[in-house]
Design a protein around this motif. Structure first.
Motif, PDB file in Angstrom:
ATOM      1  N   TYR A 156      36.374  42.471  -5.977  1.00 34.95           N
ATOM      2  CA  TYR A 156      35.187  42.435  -5.111  1.00 34.95           C
ATOM      3  C   TYR A 156      35.119  43.656  -4.194  1.00 34.95           C
ATOM      4  O   TYR A 156      34.039  44.235  -4.008  1.00 34.95           O
ATOM      5  CB  TYR A 156      35.191  41.159  -4.270  1.00 34.95           C
ATOM      6  N   HIS A 157      36.255  44.048  -3.631  1.00 34.03           N
ATOM      7  CA  HIS A 157      36.221  45.133  -2.645  1.00 34.03           C
ATOM      8  C   HIS A 157      35.910  46.488  -3.285  1.00 34.03           C
ATOM      9  O   HIS A 157      35.649  47.463  -2.576  1.00 34.03           O
ATOM     10  CB  HIS A 157      37.540  45.191  -1.864  1.00 34.03           C
ATOM     11  N   LEU A 158      35.891  46.559  -4.629  1.00 33.41           N
ATOM     12  CA  LEU A 158      35.474  47.779  -5.316  1.00 33.41           C
ATOM     13  C   LEU A 158      34.030  47.694  -5.807  1.00 33.41           C
ATOM     14  O   LEU A 158      33.569  48.574  -6.533  1.00 33.41           O
ATOM     15  CB  LEU A 158      36.393  48.051  -6.517  1.00 33.41           C
ATOM     16  N   THR A 159      33.317  46.652  -5.403  1.00 37.02           N
ATOM     17  CA  THR A 159      31.923  46.484  -5.819  1.00 37.02           C
ATOM     18  C   THR A 159      30.947  46.581  -4.657  1.00 37.02           C
ATOM     19  O   THR A 159      29.740  46.557  -4.868  1.00 37.02           O
ATOM     20  CB  THR A 159      31.721  45.122  -6.511  1.00 37.02           C
ATOM     21  N   THR A 160      31.443  46.690  -3.436  1.00 41.45           N
ATOM     22  CA  THR A 160      30.572  46.624  -2.264  1.00 41.45           C
ATOM     23  C   THR A 160      29.870  47.953  -2.000  1.00 41.45           C
ATOM     24  O   THR A 160      30.309  49.018  -2.444  1.00 41.45           O
ATOM     25  CB  THR A 160      31.377  46.238  -1.016  1.00 41.45           C
ATOM     26  N   LEU A 161      28.786  47.893  -1.251  1.00 33.88           N
ATOM     27  CA  LEU A 161      28.088  49.113  -0.854  1.00 33.88           C
ATOM     28  C   LEU A 161      28.977  49.967   0.028  1.00 33.88           C
ATOM     29  O   LEU A 161      28.946  51.198  -0.052  1.00 33.88           O
ATOM     30  CB  LEU A 161      26.793  48.745  -0.117  1.00 33.88           C
ATOM     31  N   GLU A 162      29.789  49.328   0.857  1.00 34.11           N
ATOM     32  CA  GLU A 162      30.693  50.087   1.738  1.00 34.11           C
ATOM     33  C   GLU A 162      31.653  50.942   0.913  1.00 34.11           C
ATOM     34  O   GLU A 162      31.895  52.105   1.229  1.00 34.11           O
ATOM     35  CB  GLU A 162      31.474  49.134   2.645  1.00 34.11           C
ATOM     36  N   PHE A 163      32.206  50.355  -0.157  1.00 31.86           N
ATOM     37  CA  PHE A 163      33.118  51.126  -1.004  1.00 31.86           C
ATOM     38  C   PHE A 163      32.395  52.291  -1.664  1.00 31.86           C
ATOM     39  O   PHE A 163      32.894  53.426  -1.693  1.00 31.86           O
ATOM     40  CB  PHE A 163      33.748  50.230  -2.067  1.00 31.86           C
TER      41      PHE A 163
END
Length: 290
Positions: free
Chosen positions: A193-200
């Motif tokens: 999930y943390h590699l799919t966010t806009l922030e990433f």
């Protein structure tokens, strides 16, 4: 568990030590697993070279029909990487040569980043095209790194360092900028999930050198995870090209910060690039803008 990481001092300067510690390969096939993933009665499986479970996933290496397969989760899982045993220098999976479109759009080829090593096929392919380009590969699973070296011809090379840590942590903490970035840690419905966010994706954008390009290798299945990832990618990058691989079921999303190129101009760039670096292979990398 995807957020786990090794300390910065664990960057991959001690590959031989890691291989000794985690590979543990014997000359006999690994035991088979039951369908639920538990260890079953030992059964010799033809072509099975490696079958171990890390803290992240089950890692399988299997020879079959002249090819070597890296699979996660089960013996019949999706092919993460494929090696042609007769021609190990040629990529098998369609998406790898199609990354040439992203390379063609990039303004430079001095530094590359691959998030999600797999067997290292794309890193090796890029290295063959640009031997002087430094390519950082980031992988969180030590077993995956080990089998890349042991079974898939990944070279010990000072210009191809492998970093054993979480991909987002590397993007946040590593120095310097990149001409081309490949995000290759997305599976069929199990993307971290943390590699799919806009922030990433915004953090990745900030790591680009002027004229830099980001390539995301996703799957063609139109389920919620993939659709959400594609929407986020398009939100992060003003120009997005979408390339499909009709046989393998992959989709490459290629993002740039440049204004939209016309179809003729983008095709001309691609053909110039392939003529220079892959003579005779102009048709191996298709171009479809969406």
């Amino acid at each position: 568990h995807y957020a786990a990481r090794m300390p910065s001092s664990a960057l991959f300067h001690s590959v031989p030590t890691l291989l000794t510690a985690v590979l543990l390969v014997s000359a006999t096939p690994s035991p088979a697993h039951a369908s639920d993933g538990s260890l079953a009665e030992e059964v010799a499986i033809p072509g099975l070279l490696y079958d171990e479970t890390s803290p992240f996933e089950r890692v399988v290496v299997l020879d079959e029909g002249g090819y070597r397969y890296l699979r996660f989760g089960s013996l019949t899982g999706d092919d993460q990487s494929v090696l042609d045993l007769a021609r190990p220098g040629e990529p098998v999976l369609e998406y790898i040569p199609r990354t040439c479109f992203g390379l063609a759009l990039a303004a430079g080829h001095e530094r590359g980043l691959v998030v999600g090593l797999g067997a290292g096929s794309t890193t090796r392919y890029w290295h063959a095209l640009f031997p002087r380009m430094r390519i950082d590969s980031v992988e969180i699973d030590p077993l995956v790194v080990a089998v890349a070296f042991q079974f898939f011809h990944f070279p010990f090379h000072p210009g191809l360092p492998v970093h054993l840590m979480d991909g987002r942590t590397w993007v946040q903490e590593s120095p310097g900028a990149y001409d081309v970035v490949l995000l290759d840690a997305y599976g069929a419905g199990d993307a971290p999930y943390h590699l799919t966010t806009l922030e990433f994706h915004t953090e990745v954008q900030a790591k680009l050198a002027p004229g830099g390009v980001v390539i995301a290798n996703t799957v063609a299945e139109r389920h919620a995870t993939v659709l959400s990832l594609e929407r986020t990618f398009r939100e992060a990058f003003p120009t997005v090209y979408r390339l499909e691989t009709p046989n393998d079921g992959n989709v490459l999303l290629i993002g740039t910060l440049e204004p939209v190129l016309g179809e003729g101009e983008s095709q001309e760039r691609l053909e110039r690039f392939i003529a220079a670096h892959l003579p005779g292979q102009v048709r191996r990398a298709g171009n479809q803008k969406a």
